[in-house]
Design an enzyme around this catalytic site. Structure first.
Site, PDB file in Angstrom:
ATOM      1  N   ALA A 285       8.236  -8.657 -32.631  1.00 51.05           N
ATOM      2  CA  ALA A 285       7.383  -8.760 -33.809  1.00 51.05           C
ATOM      3  C   ALA A 285       5.946  -8.430 -33.452  1.00 51.05           C
ATOM      4  O   ALA A 285       5.477  -8.752 -32.354  1.00 51.05           O
ATOM      5  CB  ALA A 285       7.446 -10.174 -34.379  1.00 51.05           C
ATOM      6  N   ASP A 286       5.251  -7.770 -34.376  1.00 52.82           N
ATOM      7  CA  ASP A 286       3.800  -7.742 -34.250  1.00 52.82           C
ATOM      8  C   ASP A 286       3.323  -9.182 -34.441  1.00 52.82           C
ATOM      9  O   ASP A 286       4.001 -10.005 -35.066  1.00 52.82           O
ATOM     10  CB  ASP A 286       3.175  -6.817 -35.299  1.00 52.82           C
ATOM     11  CG  ASP A 286       1.795  -6.331 -34.879  1.00 52.82           C
ATOM     12  OD1 ASP A 286       1.218  -6.915 -33.940  1.00 52.82           O
ATOM     13  OD2 ASP A 286       1.286  -5.370 -35.486  1.00 52.82           O
ATOM     14  N   TYR A 287       2.160  -9.496 -33.894  1.00 48.45           N
ATOM     15  CA  TYR A 287       1.732 -10.889 -33.830  1.00 48.45           C
ATOM     16  C   TYR A 287       1.785 -11.574 -35.207  1.00 48.45           C
ATOM     17  O   TYR A 287       1.141 -11.133 -36.161  1.00 48.45           O
ATOM     18  CB  TYR A 287       0.326 -10.974 -33.264  1.00 48.45           C
ATOM     19  CG  TYR A 287       0.257 -10.794 -31.760  1.00 48.45           C
ATOM     20  CD1 TYR A 287       1.345 -10.315 -31.036  1.00 48.45           C
ATOM     21  CD2 TYR A 287      -0.896 -11.108 -31.048  1.00 48.45           C
ATOM     22  CE1 TYR A 287       1.292 -10.162 -29.664  1.00 48.45           C
ATOM     23  CE2 TYR A 287      -0.966 -10.958 -29.663  1.00 48.45           C
ATOM     24  CZ  TYR A 287       0.131 -10.480 -28.990  1.00 48.45           C
ATOM     25  OH  TYR A 287       0.068 -10.328 -27.621  1.00 48.45           O
ATOM     26  N   GLY A 289       4.178 -11.582 -37.240  1.00 48.48           N
ATOM     27  CA  GLY A 289       4.868 -10.780 -38.235  1.00 48.48           C
ATOM     28  C   GLY A 289       6.050 -11.482 -38.880  1.00 48.48           C
ATOM     29  O   GLY A 289       6.341 -11.255 -40.055  1.00 48.48           O
TER      30      GLY A 289
END
Length: 460
Positions: A285-287, A289
């Protein structure tokens, strides 16, 4: 004493991990699916969107008794001397390994787009300079140096390269991108991946997919691209980096396309990425996300529902720290709301990657390979051999710089393509047989330069 099969280096990584999973509890398997961000700011002055609101509390000593998937930015969260940071990371890894039943350390990741993002590390030219030079071997050499810096202090994964094709200069992260042409971005990006991976570091493609095509060039805004534009412009760089670069990780984008967030899109993260392109690594995941599926996209009513949507789509690891993949996920699995098979699938991918990195080996040591002799400091190189000096001459023309080399490909020294032509009798062939379309991207997921029709353009 008999060695457990999961410790046996003579077996395949898949066989070792299957044996290990059969011995792990639900808590131990789930612990491999999230990172922990030690020292992250909670006062609103962080580096990730909504960092203050999305950070969860945890007890470190209790948490690591079940193991830990990742350590988030041990060097980039705050300035730290490389040698002291390597020692601190080794101590943390030793504690993690000793606290759990199986002695499995965490995988440490860092930002590294234009160099290891840490104090005293070498800063290389930004990706816009890579695109202007269009010198893939030079980019590969640079990435190899970056990878060696990371490995020298115990980092396993780099969150780069950025493969977003940007065409709106208002977007706030243009300097992180390579250019506006998908072939240029894919070719240079794949070279970066090869360099980083050759140093033993997991390259992470981001942001998959459409992040730079957000409406009004606003961060986190919806993507308004149609299926054809998405397939012909947005996706090709990622496919090149997977098929030809050998990337082992992909980061899901914050954005949603046609109302479906990338972090909850099985057609993107599973059907296209894995089933058609053959990707076998991890999706991270992007931070924050995963949490954004509840708080921003509003497609999940609870943190457990957000975790379910992300896992079902094919997102394996929650970064930067545990939130949805922690207690909410465990409670939902025990309640029968989420099948444990989703945990097993993601944990298997994570553990296979750790096995490939040597983190499951019996002789693993927390000390990095060259911690005592190498730190990510700028090293002296001759002007002729230095990637930085060669780039300077390409991107900043001064009287002291020699003339740029004569172009040897169809691309000019300024990075623009020469005329294209199409020969319907000799179409380019894909690198592998296409898979039967199964998702909304499938019908046009082949890169445009691999198709040839009477009115299309194929590079000569």
């Amino acid at each position: 004493m008999t060695t457990a099969p999961w410790r046996d280096p003579a077996l395949t990584a898949a066989a070792r991990v299957d044996d290990l999973l059969s011995r792990m509890t639900l808590e131990e398997k789930t612990a491999q699916l999230y990172g922990v961000w030690v020292g992250a700011s909670t006062d609103g002055d962080g580096v990730a969107p909504l960092q203050r609101e999305m950070t969860a509390d945890y007890d470190w000593d209790e948490l690591i008794t079940h193991g830990l998937g990742q350590l988030t930015r041990p060097f980039g969260t705050a300035p730290v001397d490389p040698a002291l940071g390597a020692q601190a990371l080794a101590r943390a890894q030793r504690r993690i390994a000793q606290a759990g039943r199986f002695g499995i350390p965490a995988l440490a990741h860092e930002e590294c787009l234009a160099g290891f993002t840490a104090w005293q590390a070498t800063a290389y030219p930004v990706p816009l300079a890579w695109g202007a030079a269009f010198d893939p071997p030079l980019v590969e050499e640079m990435a190899r140096h970056i990878g060696r810096d990371l490995r020298a202090v115990g980092v396993h994964q780099g969150l780069a390269p950025v493969l977003d094709v940007v065409r709106d200069p208002r977007w706030g992260r243009v300097e992180e991108t390579i250019g506006e042409d998908p072939y240029l971005v894919g070719t240079v990006g794949a070279a970066y991946v090869r360099g980083l991976e050759s140093a033993g570091v997991v390259a992470t493609l981001k942001h998959f997919a459409g992040y730079a095509s957000s409406a009004g060039a606003r961060n986190l805004a919806p993507v308004r691209a149609g299926v054809r534009e998405f397939a012909d412009v947005t996706l090709p760089p990622f496919e090149l980096a997977v098929r030809e670069g050998g990337a082992r990780s992909v980061m899901a984008a914050y954005t949603d396309t046609d109302g479906i967030p990338a972090s909850a899109d099985p057609g993107l993260l599973t059907e296209l990425l894995r089933e058609q392109w053959g990707f076998t690594g991890t999706v991270v995941a992007d931070y924050f996300g995963v949490g954004f599926l509840q708080s921003q996209h509003r497609v999940a009513g609870t943190e457990a529902e957000a975790a379910h949507a992300a896992l079902a789509a094919g997102l394996d690891v929650e970064l930067p720290t545990l939130k949805c993949y922690g207690k909410p996920l465990l409670e939902a699995v025990r309640a029968g709301e989420i099948p444990e098979a989703l945990i097993d699938r993601a944990a298997r991918r994570v553990l296979i990657q750790k096995c490939e990195l040597g983190l499951l080996d019996e002789d693993w040591t927390p000390s990095p390979p060259a911690a005592s002799t190498s730190t990510p400091r700028r090293t002296a190189r001759s002007p002729a051999a230095s990637p930085r000096s060669r780039w300077s001459c390409w991107t900043t023309r001064t009287a002291s710089c020699p003339s740029p080399p004569t172009p040897v490909s169809r691309w000019s020294a300024r990075g623009r393509p020469t005329p294209w032509r199409c020969s319907a009798a000799t179409p380019s062939r894909p690198t592998s047989s296409p898979t039967t379309p199964t998702s909304r991207w499938a019908s046009r997921s082949r890169p445009s330069w691999r198709r040839c029709a009477p009115n299309s353009r194929t590079p000569r």
